[in-house]
Write an enzyme that holds these catalytic residues in place. Structure first.
Site, PDB file in Angstrom:
ATOM      1  CB  THR C  45      -0.910   0.000   1.246  1.00 59.03           C
ATOM      2  OG1 THR C  45      -1.760  -1.137   1.173  1.00 59.03           O
ATOM      3  CG2 THR C  45      -1.748   1.265   1.323  1.00 59.03           C
ATOM      4  CG  HIS C  48      -0.711   0.695  -4.309  1.00 62.86           C
ATOM      5  ND1 HIS C  48      -0.716   0.329  -5.622  1.00 62.86           N
ATOM      6  CD2 HIS C  48      -0.922  -0.457  -3.611  1.00 62.86           C
ATOM      7  CE1 HIS C  48      -0.938  -0.985  -5.737  1.00 62.86           C
ATOM      8  NE2 HIS C  48      -1.057  -1.484  -4.521  1.00 62.86           N
TER       9      HIS C  48
END
Lengths: 353, 353, 353, 353
Positions: C45, C48
């Site tokens: 994450t 990202h």
């Protein structure tokens, strides 16, 4: 305006009985709510306290307001309360849990190791007002009958018991037709049970069992086991819901249970039981047993709401008497004698439905 | 060539003892197989039959070959047998089920109402040959030790018990370190249990418990409950595997179980038990209990294969003695005295491993 | 003494990249704790967010400190905090839940409808200090390696996935050998899986899979399904743990799953997938599927503690690199390139183990 | 007297259509029974065969009698049959299982790897007589309507689907109101569902959905998801029963499902589906999905008996047409056009109820 004092039924001394007294209205902390009680119903536990039996002597610390089944209106909220609003019509979950033990941290708050119980470990609801944590307040539909709203707490015990296994298409035996057993019969009916047997020694209760949906109310002094085996092709019932705590009923229940069956046990024997046939009741039969404590918080309450909504289960026949709070002694005596099933008391002196 | 007679240990009379006799080799029906026995192990049930205790007197009909734990080679197949072949090395599932009762028709054959048990209700395996339905023959890897292959049947009881709940990361208490309790310890270890407590009064068995993987072998005459609560932050164990059938151990087990815990009960008390504290052991704690009968047919056998394969669980230390079948009396006596844990007998006179 | 400012890795702008800046040390409320970060690990994450992909663009509001996997020492507690003490060595549960929605009120906080995620919806841990609710702080054994303590959060995702069904004696396929897949392999091994297949296209990851306990690391470009069916008597694996989010791997996984098998899905496809063979993958096979979101709060953490304790699962091989926080760009790039599996960063500039 | 020939509807050629022919009455083996058919109902599978679609072309080997839903009287029993008697009024479980695969040996015969299906892989019931294994014959109450008795087979699919999770107090969405979806609505109602939503594009079917007990029949071309979220406090339904196999309905169903919900999938998409949002439908929501194949043998049949008994579920409104077997072409066309829901055919030329 909230007054500073109120009338309340108090366990005043370490002796049988109870007194109506004027006491201070409870104060609330930042995460509590104060509720003006509209209705309260009487539980078997309250009778233990009233009669001052050995359990009560070991647990209760007078003087204390007792009672724990109630509904009412929120009249004050602590500063940090966000989920409850003034004028909400609420009932109360009785178990105040610690939030820190293994059970609490794993979604099993109903078996919190450090639970405090309203009306047992802290002041109760046989009074005009009661304080409790906002997280223990359950918001009702405003149209719900206050007595039924109060009785949701013990009804929740029956929900927790009856819905601990899937009942649809199952044959069910309910042993013990006290209020919680009667509730369980109605729940089993709503859940699609194929056939419901119910036992008690009180013929009046067996009649109420039929009203709640039992197909076969049976006097437990008859040969219950033979009757049930005969009615089930010799297999026995799929599910036992034990609500009596009486050793002979427990024994009948397990003997009438089919191999591979499921038993949920809520009834509390007063002392360890003798002659429990563990080999034949449990091991050889390969049964599963679940002990029921309290209500799942708050799954049981959601289920309760759905069951009582739209009249799926109508528990009004079980609330046999409605009296002003002042009539508490009469109410206790009627329950002790078995004349009443569930009695509702109203602090405002009325007896509205 | 299959002979017409064979040597077998026979319960010859309605009295204590057993005799080695020459009897007819069993005949097989169209769906049966005949197995030449390579190894047979002795079960507690066999000791009941040997000693002719009240249970045996009520159930066994002499004269009959007894024994039910075995492995061997298929030497004949009935005409309709398709799933078993000549020379397959098989063990036997002891429970011959009816196929027609509710349990059998719903995937619960282990609690068939009409079960017939090999070596109890029909001729057993303390012999050179045994016949059984092909569907009850379990094909082993040819390299499996015949004594271990025979002991898969009681090992399966332990598998059924131990794997009736998920054990990984759990704390486990095994009460009773007979062979099945010892098996269960090994299984719990293989299943990822976090910490395994085991109790017995036989110190030798506690030493074997440690060998099988118990972290905390405890003399059950010590304060087992206090020890376990202390070791588990006061919570108690997550899982109880009751293997003793002894009331005091059952009581300790439930007292040491945490709220919301799981208990699997395999041990069989010889008679109904007194002083069973159902309220505190089951109801208040909200526990789940599962009674264990037989083996799941045949899920348990698949699990057994996986556990014994590749040495994940090594039960060879529990097979403490290996003797020719002729030494059956010595074997029974060694088990009765507690000198032996599990004894394997070999009809061909050898004692191979 | 707690300073007023600290160094932190900040997502400063709505564009790719991140900057180390000096920002204010977070302030805490009455039920929060402040933690001095000892180690933080990097999650997909975070990549990202770093790369500013469409998901990040839709969810993240710069400027904000990001990062959510951490361990550290409690340096301040809010006034109402009772379960955490100064100097406790803690890790953080990332999901801050509302407590009021249906999921939260029924023991399923991991799917709270109103969840706020640390490092996504509120300031994160790529910093010297982080504030979080005391109820989200998990107290570790002081001897636990800080990097492993930080990685418990993603390890918990693997625990939630792998232990969503019983793995003992089961054959298991793990599709995708990123850090969480590798964790899951170790967990399946500790849980007693009979045989573990693992797929990836990165041969280095397959080698790590073997290190973690996979029996059969398989290049997913080979005929994975045929290999697995051949190795399982044509049945397929009992359990699929889908960790990749890649459609072709999902398809392989379901084709390799046996009838009646169980699939836990954690991997997130970047967009809806085409050609999903629902009839053959799910309906005809009669499989059960469980979608995995977050960690069960806090059952997963208890399981994590038990698995990491005593070296049952050793995840140190997966933490391939340990760098000072200042080297965050190098760390992100090494993870993006696949050179690193899991990277730990240390705000105090060290790289202790 | 059993004749040697009979009238039957035969799939005669590898082309669309079917012919009524005179064929030999089937012969039975030692464990089979021969049944004189009283009623047979038409399944969607029969329409595939009639129309000779790609699935039928790949699976069916003409010439063959087809049809598989039936009831009738036992007129002959094989020598080894013990559980069925002459004149028993039976229905048939369509799946003839192998008994030897892993599924069969572990109580999951409904997903037998080697299943043979009546009317698909072996001769069917659109005829005066049908032969089947005695173990596949289910004995009915003699008073059961023959058409309803025949329809128990597809009703069983609905039972297996609807009772794969506990429905009491739950909100339920049934996507697809073909006969099995309509059955499922009645079952959900009997099982105590709190509120039942049902979708279809056929308004006539939605009317039937209401008759069967749906609270909210919804045109699937409307904004079904918004309507359901609005009606459920934004949570979504607890349970999805997917009966359509239509991608858009599957998508609606998952979007209307609450976090942590349960989906049972019975509908079969004709081909792999595109745009399946696995991340949002399954992973983030933490849902559980169960694929439904056939009927649990024979748990589903016991449940079916209990549901149809005493009128708990009345499926007679769904059997919209009753015709002699000779009118098979009219019957097929009425089902293809959607004019009929379920059509019953009677080989004796009558149309009795």
């Amino acid at each position: 305006m909230i007054p500073t004092t109120m009338r309340a039924v108090v366990k005043a001394e370490m002796a049988p009985g109870a007194r109506m007294e004027t006491v201070a209205v409870p104060r609330i902390g930042p995460r509590d709510v104060l509720v003006r009680v509209r209705a309260t119903t009487i539980c078997g536990t309250d009778l233990h306290i009233y009669r001052w039996d050995p359990w009560a002597q070991s647990r209760i610390k007078p003087p204390m307001v007792f009672g724990h089944e109630f509904s009412g209106d929120v009249v004050a909220c602590g500063d940090e309360v966000t989920n409850i609003r003034l004028d909400d019509f609420v009932s109360g979950e009785t178990h105040i849990v610690c939030g820190h033990c293994y059970s609490c941290r794993t979604g099993q708050t109903h078996i919190c190791r450090n639970v405090k119980i309203i009306g047992v470990d802290r002041p109760g609801c046989f009074a005009e007002y009661i304080a409790l944590p906002a997280s223990n307040a359950w918001v009702n539909d405003p149209s719900l009958d206050p007595a039924i709203a109060a009785a949701q707490e013990p009804f929740g015990n029956a929900v927790h018991t009856a819905l601990s296994t899937d009942l649809v298409t199952k044959t069910v035996l309910v042993t013990g037709c006290g209020p919680i057993g009667l509730f369980a019969i109605g729940i089993a009916r709503a859940a699609g049970a194929a056939r419901i047997f119910a036992t008690d020694i009180n013929l009046n209760r067996l009649e109420m069992a039929r009203t709640m949906g039992a197909d076969d109310p049976l006097d437990s002094r008859s040969d219950v086991v033979a009757t049930i085996l005969s009615a089930t092709d010799g297999e026995g019932v799929d599910v036992l819901l034990e609500m009596s705590g009486v050793p002979v009923a427990i024994d009948q229940g397990f003997r009438a249970l089919r191999p591979g069956g499921f038993a949920a046990l809520l009834g509390l024997p007063g002392k360890p039981i003798n002659g429990f046939d563990l080999a034949n009741h449990i091991v050889f039969k390969g049964v599963t047993i679940y002990g029921v404590s309290g209500r799942k918080m708050y799954e049981t309450w959601y289920q309760t709401r759905a069951l009582l909504g739209d009249g799926r289960v109508d528990i009004s026949p079980i609330i046999t008497h409605r009296l002003p709070l002042e009539a508490y002694e009469q109410a206790f005596e009627m329950m002790i004698s078995g004349e009443a099933a569930k009695v509702a008391l109203f602090p405002d002196g009325g007896s509205q439905s």
